[in-house]
Design a protein around this motif. Structure first.
Motif, short mmCIF file in Angstrom:
data_model
loop_
_atom_site.label_atom_id
_atom_site.label_comp_id
_atom_site.label_asym_id
_atom_site.label_seq_id
_atom_site.Cartn_x
_atom_site.Cartn_y
_atom_site.Cartn_z
N UNK A 60 19.30 -4.19 12.61
CA UNK A 60 19.04 -2.76 12.43
C UNK A 60 20.16 -1.95 13.06
N UNK A 61 20.89 -1.21 12.24
CA UNK A 61 22.02 -0.44 12.73
C UNK A 61 21.75 1.06 12.58
N UNK A 62 22.16 1.80 13.62
CA UNK A 62 22.11 3.25 13.60
C UNK A 62 23.50 3.79 13.88
N UNK A 63 23.76 4.98 13.37
CA UNK A 63 24.98 5.70 13.70
C UNK A 63 24.65 6.65 14.83
N UNK A 64 25.44 6.63 15.92
CA UNK A 64 25.11 7.47 17.05
C UNK A 64 26.30 7.79 17.93
#
Length: 670
Positions: free
Chosen positions: A60-64
């Motif tokens: 699970x990848x998020x941009x932050x």
């Protein structure tokens, strides 16, 4: 390549802070950002990139955006909170692209599925750039320098220095700060923080739709306040808060003193709004304060027509408004206040008069009246409406503000004199309006030292103190603390030390009153002796006996002086401080918690005998009371007990913890 394996590798690299790829501070069209690469702000304080919040689900990848260069991975902004990129939703690694329409688009690399995008409505030239600023703000800027979009306008769970905490705006919707759903789940949680959508005058923490904590209604003026925290013996952080109102918007913001440690406000997944500062010594986030931190900061804690009195020492308690009594005496006595209070005498209608209660946190659920109003009109409108039970008026901003209440008064408090508080005019039956008396105000005046004979030391005129210190010359200054400066002088042939509190220190007035009232009743050879005080106009001065060897830290940590402390003297200092502390905790007429015991607050006389000083932060405990809570975390990090720093809980054990740290310093010299 299987991109899930790539994502797993990227996650490992992110968590150990070994970014690779580009380290530029901007993104331009045609050069997308992929997992494994980061954009680093000018100065290196922040990074933008892909991260996995959970080691259990690394795909699970998020941009932050996160703080760069610290050991604890701390994310301050997340783009795709609700739509993580997972193996099931994308067969190829995601990318962040700046398009020719000047929008940032997060999509997969396979079929172009969009997980998140900005909302720049008007297409700009292809020369627009996205830049990560040194403040942690991600912006899209056109070729002519116009800012088209910024992450500061789209917060997640964090406020950074320079961000605007909107109260109202004519041009854009007000976004709430929303907590994470869990420690490793950045999706929106149940807690939120933001402006009251009905009145646009107060700020809440909500648990879903239920209010958890509430600010005072905003007065609509430009206000500034300053909070200073001693982090270590050599490091101090000052937080400057501002409330600003103009024709376009009203907002709060904050900034830090030069060279201050990294700081942020964050709404935690447990529903606490915390001020956090990165402690470089412990490599962890230290909590300087939080809401709600104790009972009185919880919404409606004292029930209808009850209020929390935060002006009393030692512990703020629930009381009934004048003319009211507990609805259930047994519950009230047992500390259960939710049922609140009811009137002693029923209202008779519009013939009843109003009692002025100054320094109040105005209740919730008011009706707002502003246009063309005045205090007289506000009072007249409430008087004519027989259902109106209270009103408050303020004219400190660009628009007069009249608040009226027609139902139960809930979540009321007494905060004392402050620009942020109201005078609440409460409708009561049988009130003698012609007397002009205000029982609460008279009581408040009596609590402030006025030089009367019930105090055990004299009032000294300001002119005499000024003469004794050569008009407070820099040559006479021997120290400086969080609330003012200390000067050496001679008064009546006796050498004295004068503590002069800063005129603009709102906190200083509280500590001044506290120190005068406390130390007047304390007598012990290991406590510093207060000789007199002055409280003329804005001036607040305390006069102490002069101790020639200054504070313990000035000798203990000074290589040129530490040789004066042989083992016998160090042992005597430890014993003296212990005796003074025992007196405060057990042998005095009151149980007193110092709350700021440290080497800087232990003074040494000519023979190196120790005397505990600075009782501005001290609190009195009632009989059989074991601990208390506070919303104002005061003291010095490194000396403060963990339960006090994290939860605001303090007791005699808090001082013992500080004493233990002090003993280690005396023994080791570090």
């Amino acid at each position: 390549m299987d991109w899930s394996a790539l994502a797993c590798s990227v996650t490992i690299l992110i968590f150990v802070f070994l970014p690779f790829g580009t380290a530029d501070d901007r993104l331009i069209p045609g050069k997308p950002l992929s997992p494994g690469a980061t954009i680093v702000s000018d100065g290196g304080d922040f990074s933008l990139g892909f991260f996995s919040p959970s080691r259990s689900t690394p795909a699970n990848l998020h941009l932050g955006i996160w703080f760069n260069g610290i050991s604890e991975h701390t994310v301050v902004w997340v783009a795709n909170r609700e739509f993580p990129v997972t193996k099931s939703t994308s067969a190829a690694p995601p990318t962040l692209t700046l398009t020719n329409t000047s929008n940032l688009v997060l999509s997969d690399g396979d079929d172009g599925r969009v997980f998140w995008t900005t909302d720049v409505a008007t297409a700009q030239s292809s020369s627009a750039v996205a830049v990560l600023l040194s403040t942690g703000n991600l912006i899209i800027r056109s070729a002519n320098g116009t800012m088209l979009w910024q992450s500061f306008d789209n917060p997640t769970d964090t406020f950074l220095p320079g961000m605007k905490m909107l109260v109202w705006s004519r041009t854009r919707a007000i976004e709430r700060v929303v907590s994470w759903n869990g420690p490793a789940d950045p999706s929106p949680g149940i807690f939120s923080y933001g402006c009251d959508p009905v009145t646009s005058l107060q700020v809440f923490i909500w648990d879903g739709a239920r209010p958890v904590s509430r600010s005072t209604p905003w007065m609509g003026f430009l206000a500034k306040s300053e909070y200073q925290f001693q982090m270590t013996n050599t490091s101090t952080i000052t937080i400057y808060m501002s409330a600003i109102n103009n024709n376009e918007e009203g907002y709060k913001t904050f900034r830090l003193s030069d060279g201050a440690l990294r700081s942020r406000y964050v709404l935690t997944y447990s529903g606490k709004l915390q001020m956090q500062v990165w402690n470089t010594s412990s490599s962890a986030w230290a909590v300087l304060g939080q809401l709600p931190s104790w009972d009185c900061t919880q919404y409606g804690y004292c029930g209808p027509y009850g209020y929390c009195d935060q002006t009393e020492m030692p512990v703020s308690t629930c009381k009934c408004l004048d003319g009211f009594e507990p609805a259930n005496t047994e519950d009230w006595s047992d500390g259960r206040f939710s049922k609140g209070c009811h009137r002693k005498e029923a209202l008779r209608g519009c013939e009843d008069s109003f009692l002025a209660l100054p320094g109040m946190k105005a209740p919730d659920k008011f009706v707002l009246v502003t246009a063309g109003t005045s205090l007289d009109k506000c009072a007249a409108d409430c008087s004519r409406n027989c259902s109106c039970v209270a009103y408050a008026y303020a004219n400190l901003g660009s628009t007069p503000r009249c608040l009226v209440w027609v139902g139960e008064l809930l979540d009321t408090g007494k905060l004392g004199a402050s620009p942020a508080t109201d005078t609440l005019y409460l409708r009561l039956a049988g009130l003698d309006a012609s007397s002009g008396k205000n029982r609460n105000l008279e009581k408040q005046k009596k609590e402030i030292p006025d030089g009367s004979n019930d105090l055990e030391f004299p009032f000294v005129k300001f002119e005499e103190i000024s003469l004794a210190t050569n008009n407070f010359s820099e040559a006479c200054m021997i120290g400086q603390g969080g609330f003012g400066k200390v000067y050496k002088g001679t008064l009546g042939g006796l050498q004295i030390a004068v503590k002069r509190l800063s005129k603009d220190s709102q906190q200083g007035a509280i500590e001044f009153k506290n120190e005068v009232l406390l130390i007047a009743k304390l007598q012990h050879r290991n406590l510093v002796r207060l000789l007199g005080y002055c409280g003329e106009g804005d001036e607040k001065l305390l006069i102490y006996e002069y101790l020639p060897n200054n504070s313990l830290d000035a000798t203990l940590f000074d290589d040129s002086r530490k040789h004066l402390l042989d083992w016998e003297k160090r042992f005597n200092i430890i014993k003296g401080v212990a005796k003074g502390l025992l007196y405060l905790h057990q042998d005095s007429r009151m149980t007193i918690i110092h709350r700021d015991l440290k080497a800087g607050n232990v003074l040494l006389d000519r023979e190196m005998n120790p005397k505990i000083a600075d009782f501005g932060m001290a609190r009195i405990f009632k009989d059989n009371q074991e601990n208390a809570n506070t919303q104002r975390i005061v003291g010095t990090f490194g000396y403060m007990a963990p339960e006090y720093v994290m939860e605001g809980v303090f007791s005699t054990k808090s001082d013992i913890y500080s004493f233990g740290v002090l003993v280690l310093e005396i023994v080791t010299g570090y």
